[in-house]
Design a protein around this motif. Sequence first.
Motif, short mmCIF file in Angstrom:
data_model
loop_
_atom_site.label_atom_id
_atom_site.label_comp_id
_atom_site.label_asym_id
_atom_site.label_seq_id
_atom_site.Cartn_x
_atom_site.Cartn_y
_atom_site.Cartn_z
N THR A 11 19.44 -2.97 5.09
CA THR A 11 18.98 -2.58 3.71
C THR A 11 19.71 -1.35 3.63
OG1 THR A 11 17.27 -1.98 2.41
CG2 THR A 11 16.85 -1.79 4.58
N ARG A 12 19.81 -0.89 2.40
CA ARG A 12 20.32 0.41 2.10
C ARG A 12 19.39 1.69 2.29
NH1 ARG A 12 23.23 -2.90 -1.52
NH2 ARG A 12 25.21 -2.72 -1.22
N ARG A 13 17.96 0.97 2.63
CA ARG A 13 16.79 2.06 2.77
C ARG A 13 16.65 2.50 4.10
NH1 ARG A 13 13.98 0.66 -2.01
NH2 ARG A 13 15.68 -0.07 -3.59
N LEU A 14 16.79 3.55 4.49
CA LEU A 14 16.62 4.20 5.95
C LEU A 14 15.29 3.72 6.57
CD1 LEU A 14 18.02 7.55 5.90
CD2 LEU A 14 19.09 5.88 6.75
N LEU A 15 14.23 3.78 5.97
CA LEU A 15 13.09 3.49 6.40
C LEU A 15 12.95 1.78 6.64
CD1 LEU A 15 10.09 4.40 6.91
CD2 LEU A 15 9.39 3.77 4.49
N GLY A 16 13.71 1.26 6.06
CA GLY A 16 13.57 -0.53 6.12
C GLY A 16 14.35 -0.61 7.47
N ASN A 17 15.47 0.05 7.56
CA ASN A 17 16.31 -0.18 8.85
C ASN A 17 15.63 0.27 10.09
OD1 ASN A 17 18.53 -1.57 7.51
ND2 ASN A 17 19.07 0.32 6.93
N ALA A 18 14.77 1.31 9.95
CA ALA A 18 14.26 2.04 11.05
C ALA A 18 13.21 0.92 11.82
CB ALA A 18 13.27 3.22 10.68
N VAL A 19 12.91 -0.14 10.99
CA VAL A 19 11.90 -1.20 11.46
C VAL A 19 12.42 -1.75 12.48
CG1 VAL A 19 10.78 -3.31 11.02
CG2 VAL A 19 10.43 -1.45 9.39
N VAL A 171 -1.88 -10.50 -1.85
CA VAL A 171 -0.73 -10.74 -1.76
C VAL A 171 -0.26 -10.29 -0.18
CG1 VAL A 171 1.84 -10.45 -2.36
CG2 VAL A 171 -0.03 -10.80 -3.94
N SER A 172 0.49 -11.16 0.44
CA SER A 172 1.05 -10.96 1.91
C SER A 172 2.46 -11.05 1.66
CB SER A 172 0.60 -11.87 2.81
OG SER A 172 0.95 -11.63 3.95
N PRO A 173 3.34 -10.06 1.67
CA PRO A 173 4.72 -10.23 1.70
C PRO A 173 5.22 -10.73 2.94
CG PRO A 173 4.06 -7.84 1.13
CD PRO A 173 2.86 -8.67 1.75
N TYR A 174 5.95 -11.79 3.12
CA TYR A 174 6.56 -12.21 4.07
C TYR A 174 8.06 -11.73 4.27
CZ TYR A 174 7.68 -16.13 7.41
OH TYR A 174 8.19 -16.88 8.61
N LEU A 175 7.99 -10.55 4.54
CA LEU A 175 8.97 -9.66 4.64
C LEU A 175 8.79 -8.56 5.81
CD1 LEU A 175 9.20 -8.39 0.92
CD2 LEU A 175 10.79 -10.11 2.15
N LEU A 176 9.88 -8.38 6.72
CA LEU A 176 9.65 -7.63 7.86
C LEU A 176 9.73 -6.39 7.64
CD1 LEU A 176 9.43 -8.00 11.17
CD2 LEU A 176 11.83 -7.74 11.15
N ALA A 177 10.33 -5.92 6.70
CA ALA A 177 10.94 -4.25 6.28
C ALA A 177 10.88 -4.08 4.90
CB ALA A 177 12.12 -3.85 7.01
N PRO A 178 10.37 -2.72 4.77
CA PRO A 178 10.49 -2.28 3.24
C PRO A 178 11.69 -2.13 2.72
CG PRO A 178 10.04 -0.38 4.82
CD PRO A 178 10.30 -1.71 5.57
N GLY A 179 12.03 -2.37 1.54
CA GLY A 179 13.15 -2.36 0.60
C GLY A 179 13.14 -2.84 -0.65
#
Length: 230
Positions: A11-19, A171-179
């Motif tokens: 993702t373009r989000r640093l926090l997302g890639n940190a996961v 709601v439960s996001p079936y997503l691993l990282a924020p973005g």
Amino acid sequence: MTGLVVVAHGTRRLLGNAVASIIAKQAGRRLRMESRAAYVELCEPLFADVVAATRQPTLVVPLLLSTGYHVRVDLPAAVAAAAAPVTLGAPLGPDPMLASAQVSRLVAAGASPGRPVVLVAAGSNDPAARADIEAAGTLLADAWGGPVRVATVSGSGAPALDQVVRPGDAVSPYLLAPGFFSEAVRTRSAAAGADVVADVIGPHPDVVELVVRRASTLLASTTGHRSHAG
């Protein structure tokens, strides 16, 4: 010495890639092997570059939650071009341990066990991915002990979250990282009246444990193959 690469979408989000980096570091420590994160796109290091440069046997655990183009095409193509032996695992989901992590996130967000939940995935036009998302919903229902409906942010097959989320739902996001997708889930779910929107799955201990198990299975399969070949 065998190494471990966990590969996320990126993702373009640093926090997302940190996961992915956190998961790689913790899983590598547990396995006592060199580990690193790589990404399919949008972030460096790119997976194709990592496997092209590796000079040691490498295990690859995709941090992708369903089957899709990247799993079927991009990752195998990069592995096929590698100079060193690279063993590619299956996508991370669906799996009961991901459902367990989702339950933990729901409870942490304030959802009471058993209340209606909507699992929201990013979505895909791939029929295999849609089947995986439905399976993830079933696994979450089993772990949660309550009704779970499935929706997506985009793609075809499953209905859009705006059509599924009702006032009072969790709601439960079936997503691993924020973005981008997690922000869309939170904004659109709140607009639809959801009382609780859980955090993304993230580097939950169950996710790290799942990566360790997948890598251990891959390592055992490669060791067994070499022993048989010898």
